[in-house]
Design a protein around this motif. Structure first.
Motif, short mmCIF file in Angstrom:
data_model
loop_
_atom_site.label_atom_id
_atom_site.label_comp_id
_atom_site.label_asym_id
_atom_site.label_seq_id
_atom_site.Cartn_x
_atom_site.Cartn_y
_atom_site.Cartn_z
N THR A 47 17.75 8.40 2.03
CA THR A 47 18.85 7.45 1.63
C THR A 47 20.15 8.01 0.89
OG1 THR A 47 18.01 6.86 -0.69
CG2 THR A 47 17.32 5.40 1.14
N ASP A 85 17.34 7.66 -7.46
CA ASP A 85 17.98 6.29 -6.77
C ASP A 85 18.05 5.27 -7.78
OD1 ASP A 85 15.24 6.55 -7.04
OD2 ASP A 85 15.15 5.24 -5.35
N THR A 137 12.09 7.66 -2.18
CA THR A 137 13.12 8.06 -1.54
C THR A 137 12.84 9.63 -1.20
OG1 THR A 137 14.57 8.39 -3.44
CG2 THR A 137 14.91 6.50 -2.20
#
Length: 393
Positions: A134, A12, A104
């Protein structure tokens, strides 16, 4: 509000629409962003090549630098470490007396094992971990069916999802990153620090121009593609445009891409992109549903009657571009030197290995994992499942 939160960056590498990072910043007075280079990811496989090739490792290093610069412009920094994340993140959390670790959520078996180990280590320190989903358009809880009832074909999945898509808007970047008064950022590792000989990619750097996408130019790459004319025949919107690379390390979130696509006029390109985003989601849900089965020769369908050859000599001809098929040979040489292939070439080389040479398809998937800059476990292994006839339809 917590005094201090450790934020563990994984796949991410972005500030824009990073719900986990934004929540951490809004929930604490200070935040410690960390990225850990895990040496296990660069070890040699049993087939002789690295789990992550030197070229792909160098690409990751460059992208982490890009992220670090973005954080510094927000007043923060990125702590860089080499080692096992489940140990290092826990140690940093203890050293800085953090209240939480935020990160995440991943779904591949190895990544979830690391999450579990980290959680156990943190419990001993009385520190909580919060993981945020996510990496898909919607959360698993928002699907119109339980994961155990995942449709057995993408067509059925897409039909169910198109009438039930309610995608949240993208979130803004954090306004500021506030670190503790004293911290040690650490040194950016070189390939040698990861036990990789830089000579493994020396010949590439002399011949291949650096045109990769990075966290900094991700929005521009997406915007420019959306502004172009219609795609040529046989074009795979997500892969051939480079957007799959934006998503693989999380330079952009899928929902940011979705809303950017949705803002364009109705067109075949728009429909193809939305379809490809849904297909990417389907591969993610397939991995969540079937877990380790996706990495086995029998595939998610458990087709044990099919047998593949484990002839390493023949496999090496495929890797080195020395088969009887000149087109496949050119494709494999391009993969090794560029770390990227159009979707049609990926399909052609995969079908040749599994269905012409009859070689164990999991070996091919492992080689793609090693080399592709846009590698994602669910997508890469899911597509190889389909090529081998052992995956979802």
């Amino acid at each position: 509000m917590a005094q201090r939160i450790v934020y563990w960056f994984r796949n991410d590498l972005r500030l824009l629409d990073n719900e986990a990072l934004l929540t951490a910043c809004n929930s604490s007075e200070e935040i410690l962003p960390v990225f850990v280079f895990d040496p296990r990811q660069y070890e040699k496989t049993r087939l002789g090549f690295r789990r992550t090739s030197a070229l792909r490792a160098q690409h990751l290093i460059e992208c982490v630098v890009d992220l670090q610069n973005k954080l510094r412009r927000k007043g923060g920094d990125l702590l860089l470490r080499i080692g096992e994340p489940e140990k290092i993140i826990a140690q940093i959390a203890e050293d800085f007396e953090a209240s939480y670790v935020y990160s995440t959520k991943e779904i591949a078996p190895e990544e979830t094992r690391i999450e579990s180990s980290l959680s156990k280590n943190l419990k001993l320190l009385n520190i909580d971990i919060k993981l945020f989903w996510t990496d898909t358009l919607v959360h698993a809880a928002e699907l119109p069916f339980p994961i155990s009832k995942l449709p057995s074909s993408f067509a059925e999945f897409a039909g169910k999802m198109r009438g039930n898509l309610s995608i949240k808007n993208a979130l803004p970047e954090p306004e500021q990153i506030t670190l503790p008064a004293e911290y040690e950022a650490g040194e950016l590792p070189s390939l040698k620090d990861l036990q990789i000989d830089p000579e493994e990619i020396a010949f590439v750097n002399e011949t291949i121009p650096d045109s990769q996408v990075t966290p900094s130019n991700a929005v521009d790459v997406l915007s420019k593609y959306l502004e172009t004319a219609s795609d040529p025949a046989g074009f795979h919107a997500l892969i051939d445009s480079g957007i799959s690379q934006l998503l693989s390390l999380g330079y952009l979130s899928p929902r940011y891409v979705y809303h950017a696509v949705l803002s364009t006029p109705e067109s075949e390109k728009r429909q193809n992109l939305l379809r490809d985003l849904l297909e990417r989601d389907y591969f993610h849900w397939t991995l969540l549903r079937f877990g380790p089965r996706i990495f086995k020769p029998s595939g998610v369908k458990h087709l044990f009657e099919k047998r593949w050859s484990n002839d390493n000599t023949v496999f090496e001809t495929w890797i080195n571009g020395e088969t009887d098929d000149t087109a496949v040979n050119a494709i494999m040489k391009k993969l090794k030197t560029e770390g990227n292939l159009p979707a049609s070439e990926r399909q052609k080389s995969a079908e040749y290995l599994a269905n012409t040479l009859d070689i164990n398809w999991t070996w091919g998937a492992m080689y793609f994992e090693s080399n592709l800059k846009d590698y994602e476990p669910s997508v890469t292994w899911g597509k190889w499942n389909k090529v081998a006839g052992v995956g979802q339809d």
